[in-house]
Design a protein around this motif. Structure first.
Motif, PDB file in Angstrom:
ATOM      1  N   LYS A 186      28.917 -11.039  24.792  1.00  0.00           N
ATOM      2  CA  LYS A 186      29.024 -12.502  24.902  1.00  0.00           C
ATOM      3  C   LYS A 186      28.744 -12.953  26.333  1.00  0.00           C
ATOM      4  O   LYS A 186      27.997 -13.912  26.562  1.00  0.00           O
ATOM      5  CB  LYS A 186      30.420 -12.956  24.476  1.00  0.00           C
ATOM      6  CG  LYS A 186      30.661 -14.459  24.611  1.00  0.00           C
ATOM      7  CD  LYS A 186      32.057 -14.837  24.195  1.00  0.00           C
ATOM      8  CE  LYS A 186      33.104 -14.405  25.216  1.00  0.00           C
ATOM      9  NZ  LYS A 186      32.995 -15.189  26.493  1.00  0.00           N
ATOM     10  N   ALA A 189      25.105 -12.462  27.539  1.00  0.00           N
ATOM     11  CA  ALA A 189      24.242 -13.464  26.909  1.00  0.00           C
ATOM     12  C   ALA A 189      24.324 -14.791  27.669  1.00  0.00           C
ATOM     13  O   ALA A 189      23.314 -15.476  27.860  1.00  0.00           O
ATOM     14  CB  ALA A 189      24.632 -13.662  25.446  1.00  0.00           C
ATOM     15  N   ARG A 193      21.350 -16.691  29.715  1.00  0.00           N
ATOM     16  CA  ARG A 193      21.011 -18.091  29.443  1.00  0.00           C
ATOM     17  C   ARG A 193      20.899 -18.880  30.745  1.00  0.00           C
ATOM     18  O   ARG A 193      19.992 -19.719  30.901  1.00  0.00           O
ATOM     19  CB  ARG A 193      22.077 -18.723  28.553  1.00  0.00           C
ATOM     20  CG  ARG A 193      21.754 -20.140  28.102  1.00  0.00           C
ATOM     21  CD  ARG A 193      22.896 -20.752  27.312  1.00  0.00           C
ATOM     22  NE  ARG A 193      24.049 -21.067  28.151  1.00  0.00           N
ATOM     23  CZ  ARG A 193      24.135 -22.175  28.905  1.00  0.00           C
ATOM     24  NH1 ARG A 193      23.149 -23.046  28.928  1.00  0.00           N
ATOM     25  NH2 ARG A 193      25.223 -22.400  29.620  1.00  0.00           N
ATOM     26  N   GLU A 205      21.989  -6.268  30.419  1.00  0.00           N
ATOM     27  CA  GLU A 205      21.746  -6.447  28.986  1.00  0.00           C
ATOM     28  C   GLU A 205      21.431  -5.095  28.346  1.00  0.00           C
ATOM     29  O   GLU A 205      21.905  -4.786  27.243  1.00  0.00           O
ATOM     30  CB  GLU A 205      20.579  -7.400  28.758  1.00  0.00           C
ATOM     31  CG  GLU A 205      20.879  -8.859  28.981  1.00  0.00           C
ATOM     32  CD  GLU A 205      19.692  -9.739  28.641  1.00  0.00           C
ATOM     33  OE1 GLU A 205      19.735 -10.400  27.592  1.00  0.00           O
ATOM     34  OE2 GLU A 205      18.715  -9.759  29.419  1.00  0.00           O
TER      35      GLU A 205
END
Length: 252
Positions: A186, A189, A193, A205
Motif C-alpha cells: 500500500k 504504491a 503515485r 516496488e
C-alpha cells in the motif's frame, strides 16, 4: 532530511536600511561553503576563534558538510545548537536537526537520535520540518535496531508530510523489513503515485513484489529502477537484483 541551508533571520525595511555586518559575513561564508568549502572552513574557524559565535559555527558546519566531513559537521552544528539555546535563538531546533543529519551521515545513529530528540522537544519547528525530523529520527531508530519505534516515528511523519514520497518509501521499506507485505504494498504504491519516475521507489516496488512472491513484477520494477538512474545507489542495486546478486535494499 532538512536541507543544509541557513540564513540569519533579518528583515530589511527598505533600501536605506544598513545591512548587519554579521549577517553579511555569514552570507559570504555560506556562499563560499558552496564554492570552496575548504577555504570556507578555514575562514569560519578563524571567525569562530575570533569570537564569531553562533553564525561562525553555523558556517563551519556548512563547510564541513559540503566537504562530506560529517563528523566535524555534527560537532559544529551541535555547538551551534547549544549556543542558540543559551541565546534563546529560534534556530536551535533546526540546528539540532542539522546535527542529527550530519551524525547519521557519519554513521553515528545513536548520537543522531539524541540530537533529533532535542530538536523534536522544541515547539518551534513547522509541521513540514517536524515531519522531516521524524523521518530522520526513524532512520536513526532503524540503524540501531529499534524498528517498532521507527514505525511510530514514520507514522507521525506521514500525518505531517503526507505528500512527501520519500516518507511513503521509508514506510514501505520498513514494513517490508518487518514482513508486513500488505502495508508495504500500500505504501509503496502511494510513493509511486507521488513520484512515478523515482528510481529508488521503483527499486522498492521490486523488493515488495519479491516479498509477496511476485517475481515477474519484481523484475519489471527493478528493470524500471535500473533504467531510470543506472548510476544511483538504487539503480545499481536494482541491476544486482536483476543479475541475482542481491534482492534486498539498503535500510531506510
Amino acid at each position: 532530511m532538512i536541507p543544509l541551508l541557513f540564513a540569519l533571520a533579518t528583515t530589511v525595511a527598505g533600501p536605506a536600511t544598513p545591512v548587519d555586518p554579521t549577517i553579511a559575513r555569514f552570507d559570504r561564508c555560506a556562499a563560499l561553503a558552496k564554492a570552496d568549502p575548504a577555504k570556507a572552513a578555514a575562514e569560519a574557524d578563524a571567525w569562530r576563534l575570533g569570537g564569531g559565535g553562533l553564525p561562525a559555527r553555523m558556517c563551519l558546519g556548512l563547510a564541513y558538510a559540503a566537504q562530506e566531513r560529517f563528523g566535524p559537521a555534527a560537532v559544529a552544528f551541535e555547538q551551534a545548537a547549544r549556543e542558540a539555546e543559551i541565546q534563546r535563538d529560534g534556530r536551535a531546533a533546526t540546528l539540532w536537526v542539522q546535527a542529527g543529519n550530519a551524525a547519521l551521515a557519519d554513521g553515528d545513529a545513536g548520537k543522531a537520535r539524541g540530537f533529533l530528540d532535542r530538536a523534536l522537544a522544541l515547539p518551534v519547528l513547522s509541521s513540514a520540518q517536524r515531519g522531516e525530523a521524524f523521518l530522520d529520527h526513524a532512520r536513526a531508530q532503524v540503524a540501531v535496531g529499534y524498528l517498532d519505534a521507527a514505525r511510530t516515528d514514520i507514522d507521525q511523519a506521514l500525518a505531517l508530510v503526507p505528500r512527501d514520497p520519500m516518507a511513503w518509501l521509508l514506510s514501505a521499506t520498513l514494513a517490508r523489513r518487518q514482513s508486513e507485505g500488505p502495508r508495504a504494498a500500500k505504501d509503496i504504491a502511494e510513493a509511486a503515485r507521488l513520484a512515478p519516475d523515482e528510481a529508488a521507489i521503483a527499486y522498492e516496488e521490486g523488493n515488495v513484489a519479491s516479498l509477496l512472491g511476485k517475481p515477474e513484477e519484481a523484475r519489471a520494477a527493478w528493470a524500471r529502477a535500473a533504467g531510470r538512474d543506472a548510476d544511483s545507489p538504487a539503480g545499481r542495486a536494482a541491476a544486482m537484483a536483476l543479475a541475482g546478486k542481491a534482492d534486498a535494499p539498503p535500510a531506510p
